[in-house]
Design a protein around this motif. Structure first.
Motif, PDB file in Angstrom:
ATOM      1  N   GLU A  47      19.362 -19.891  16.561  1.00 13.93           N
ATOM      2  CA  GLU A  47      19.069 -18.375  16.479  1.00 13.93           C
ATOM      3  C   GLU A  47      19.370 -18.144  15.274  1.00 13.93           C
ATOM      4  O   GLU A  47      18.532 -17.093  14.720  1.00 13.93           O
ATOM      5  CB  GLU A  47      19.869 -17.863  17.739  1.00 13.93           C
ATOM      6  CG  GLU A  47      19.421 -16.468  17.802  1.00 13.93           C
ATOM      7  CD  GLU A  47      17.994 -16.301  18.174  1.00 13.93           C
ATOM      8  OE1 GLU A  47      17.346 -15.411  17.685  1.00 13.93           O
ATOM      9  OE2 GLU A  47      17.540 -16.917  18.948  1.00 13.93           O
ATOM     10  N   TRP A  48      20.520 -18.195  14.595  1.00 15.95           N
ATOM     11  CA  TRP A  48      20.613 -17.673  13.221  1.00 15.95           C
ATOM     12  C   TRP A  48      19.634 -18.041  12.246  1.00 15.95           C
ATOM     13  O   TRP A  48      18.757 -17.221  11.706  1.00 15.95           O
ATOM     14  CB  TRP A  48      22.077 -17.974  12.626  1.00 15.95           C
ATOM     15  CG  TRP A  48      22.087 -17.622  11.263  1.00 15.95           C
ATOM     16  CD1 TRP A  48      22.863 -16.335  10.916  1.00 15.95           C
ATOM     17  CD2 TRP A  48      21.769 -18.345   9.919  1.00 15.95           C
ATOM     18  NE1 TRP A  48      22.839 -16.372   9.524  1.00 15.95           N
ATOM     19  CE2 TRP A  48      22.101 -17.443   9.117  1.00 15.95           C
ATOM     20  CE3 TRP A  48      20.992 -19.561   9.642  1.00 15.95           C
ATOM     21  CZ2 TRP A  48      21.746 -17.809   7.836  1.00 15.95           C
ATOM     22  CZ3 TRP A  48      20.783 -19.818   8.507  1.00 15.95           C
ATOM     23  CH2 TRP A  48      20.937 -18.797   7.381  1.00 15.95           C
ATOM     24  N   ARG A  85      16.528 -18.949  13.356  1.00 14.97           N
ATOM     25  CA  ARG A  85      15.180 -18.205  13.374  1.00 14.97           C
ATOM     26  C   ARG A  85      15.208 -16.868  12.844  1.00 14.97           C
ATOM     27  O   ARG A  85      14.268 -16.480  12.358  1.00 14.97           O
ATOM     28  CB  ARG A  85      15.191 -18.340  15.051  1.00 14.97           C
ATOM     29  CG  ARG A  85      13.742 -17.740  15.499  1.00 14.97           C
ATOM     30  CD  ARG A  85      13.704 -17.898  17.046  1.00 14.97           C
ATOM     31  NE  ARG A  85      13.622 -19.176  17.449  1.00 14.97           N
ATOM     32  CZ  ARG A  85      13.462 -19.542  18.776  1.00 14.97           C
ATOM     33  NH1 ARG A  85      13.490 -18.773  19.678  1.00 14.97           N
ATOM     34  NH2 ARG A  85      13.447 -20.956  18.924  1.00 14.97           N
ATOM     35  N   ARG A  86      16.375 -16.212  12.785  1.00 16.21           N
ATOM     36  CA  ARG A  86      16.239 -14.809  12.297  1.00 16.21           C
ATOM     37  C   ARG A  86      16.216 -14.727  10.831  1.00 16.21           C
ATOM     38  O   ARG A  86      15.508 -13.788  10.374  1.00 16.21           O
ATOM     39  CB  ARG A  86      17.666 -14.042  12.763  1.00 16.21           C
ATOM     40  CG  ARG A  86      17.738 -13.789  14.101  1.00 16.21           C
ATOM     41  CD  ARG A  86      18.743 -12.554  14.499  1.00 16.21           C
ATOM     42  NE  ARG A  86      19.995 -13.097  13.786  1.00 16.21           N
ATOM     43  CZ  ARG A  86      21.114 -13.754  14.348  1.00 16.21           C
ATOM     44  NH1 ARG A  86      20.801 -14.292  15.670  1.00 16.21           N
ATOM     45  NH2 ARG A  86      22.213 -14.001  13.431  1.00 16.21           N
ATOM     46  N   ARG A 132      14.331 -16.952   9.321  1.00 16.18           N
ATOM     47  CA  ARG A 132      13.329 -17.658   9.050  1.00 16.18           C
ATOM     48  C   ARG A 132      13.513 -19.031   8.364  1.00 16.18           C
ATOM     49  O   ARG A 132      12.960 -19.249   7.208  1.00 16.18           O
ATOM     50  CB  ARG A 132      12.355 -16.677   8.314  1.00 16.18           C
ATOM     51  CG  ARG A 132      11.866 -15.429   9.031  1.00 16.18           C
ATOM     52  CD  ARG A 132      10.947 -14.559   8.382  1.00 16.18           C
ATOM     53  NE  ARG A 132      10.608 -13.610   9.143  1.00 16.18           N
ATOM     54  CZ  ARG A 132       9.663 -12.484   8.744  1.00 16.18           C
ATOM     55  NH1 ARG A 132       9.104 -12.491   7.614  1.00 16.18           N
ATOM     56  NH2 ARG A 132       9.501 -11.433   9.435  1.00 16.18           N
TER      57      ARG A 132
END
Length: 411
Positions: free
Chosen positions: A129-130, A132-133, A135
């Motif tokens: 998730e990190w 993804r945030r 990018r």
């Protein structure tokens, strides 16, 4: 602060942001996070080292972050290795884990990765998730079978499968890609419908591990002069089933086979296994951690059969190294090794009688024939192909033949 202006993990103010503009053309910064790495040896440590060296040879900038007893920051042949203080996980015989999410997030921001590679499907799953945030394309490497490990710890099969399916679905959703080292390992993701799974087999150093490493002196020392010397190269923990090796030895000796066992490795079950060997008067040499790749290769080349009784093995580097040394393997029929060894050994069920029977079948083959077959099979797994398969999962430039030759020459 150090004299060069960096702090204890080697950071410089603004270095990460500057790198994005100045270094991208020279390759990708691939930040790798790993937990459960043994202090001195083990398949995961070997894979991390070989992949890191391959990434560097391909022109990339690998950075490995692992837990340890104290903080350190080193430049090594596999790239930069950052060790963060991490506590020992109770009952694991020395495994440490990265803790402190805020600290690790800050390090990731400072390192400014172009790619993230994570070797831990449990405590570090939040990094997907990190990424993804931030990018940052992220890859999770599956080094174990979740339902296989849970089952070896006594969880009923249906419950283990249910837990694994939930965990694997979340993992596949969290990362850009899931890398599995065999189709066997990928199967537990495929059954959840995950579509971002790729297969990238590991490799073996064929120049370092070869039949010429055989040492008759080492064979006598570890095997006590027995006609058949068996070898177990494994962490001595529940999921590896090391007790099955003693079961098989006991059965073989009861059947009149002059066999002995050498055990290379350590772990929480060692004391129990040593006590059993003494009580049953079994000829077992517990060697603990074997320091040095050359010594380990000599040990592997000097055995007649390597035992790989773990039912949850997703690849089995120790088995592949033994095969490169010309030593056939008897593997658990339920593990990924069953599909890897081919004619380089045999498979057995999860019990001592079955393993002993497989050992007898292997020993019945002419020695020259069985050892040649083991080496031939290992030659299908070089690190050049493994590195490029992992780089493909990162959409990164591959290791060219000329750079691969240079890397092999350096090894």
């Amino acid at each position: 602060m150090r004299r060069d202006g960096t702090d204890h993990i080697g950071r410089q103010p603004g270095a990460g942001a500057a790198r994005r503009g100045s270094m991208r053309r020279e390759g990708l910064r691939i930040v790798r996070l790993a937990n459960f790495v043994t202090p001195a040896s083990g398949g995961l440590r070997t894979a991390l080292r070989e992949l890191g060296e391959g990434y560097r040879a391909a022109g990339h900038d690998p950075v490995l972050v692992v837990p340890g007893p104290a903080a350190s920051d080193e430049r090594t042949p596999q790239g930069r290795v950052i060790t963060l203080p991490g506590p020992v996980l109770p009952g694991t015989g020395g495994y440490r884990v990265l803790t402190g999410r805020a600290r690790l997030e800050q390090l990731l921001r400072t390192l400014a990765p172009d790619r993230l590679e994570v070797s831990d499907r449990t405590t570090l799953r939040w990094t997907g998730e990190w990424a993804r945030r931030a990018r940052v394309p992220a890859v999770m490497v599956s080094h174990e079978s979740v339902d296989g490990v849970l089952h070896t710890w006594g969880v009923p099969r249906y419950a283990a499968r249910s837990v694994a399916d939930r965990l694997n679905s979340r993992t596949a959703h969290a990362y850009s890609r899931i890398v599995c080292t065999t189709e066997w390992a990928a199967a537990e993701f495929a059954r959840t419908g995950a579509r971002n799974v790729v297969t990238a087999p590991l490799g073996v150093d064929l120049a370092r591990a070869h039949p010429g490493c055989r040492s008759e002196e080492l064979r006598r020392r570890t095997g006590g002069g027995a006609s058949a010397v068996l070898l177990l190269c494994s962490r001595l923990s529940v999921e590896k089933r090391p007790g099955r090796a003693l079961d098989a030895l006991s059965r073989l000796r009861a059947d009149g086979v002059d066999a002995a066992l050498a055990v290379a490795g350590d772990g929480p079950l060692r004391a129990r296994l040593e006590a059993r060997a003494r009580a049953e008067r079994l000829p077992v040499a517990f060697l603990g951690h074997v320091a040095g790749a050359d010594t380990l290769a000599a040990l592997q080349a000097s055995a007649d059969v390597l035992l790989a009784p773990g039912p949850a093995e997703t690849f089995g580097l120790a088995a592949l190294e033994a095969m490169a040394c010309g030593t056939p393997v008897v593997a658990n029929a339920g593990s990924a090794l069953a599909g890897l060894i081919g004619s380089a050994g045999d498979t057995a069920l999860d019990d001592g009688h079955s393993i002993a029977a497989a050992v007898r079948r292997v020993l019945a083959r002419p020695e020259e024939q069985r050892r040649a077959a083991a080496r031939r099979r290992a030659e299908d797994f070089g690190w050049h192909a493994a590195v490029n398969a992992f780089l493909a999962a990162h959409d990164a430039a591959p290791l060219t033949p000329s750079r691969a030759s240079a890397l092999e020459g350096a090894a």
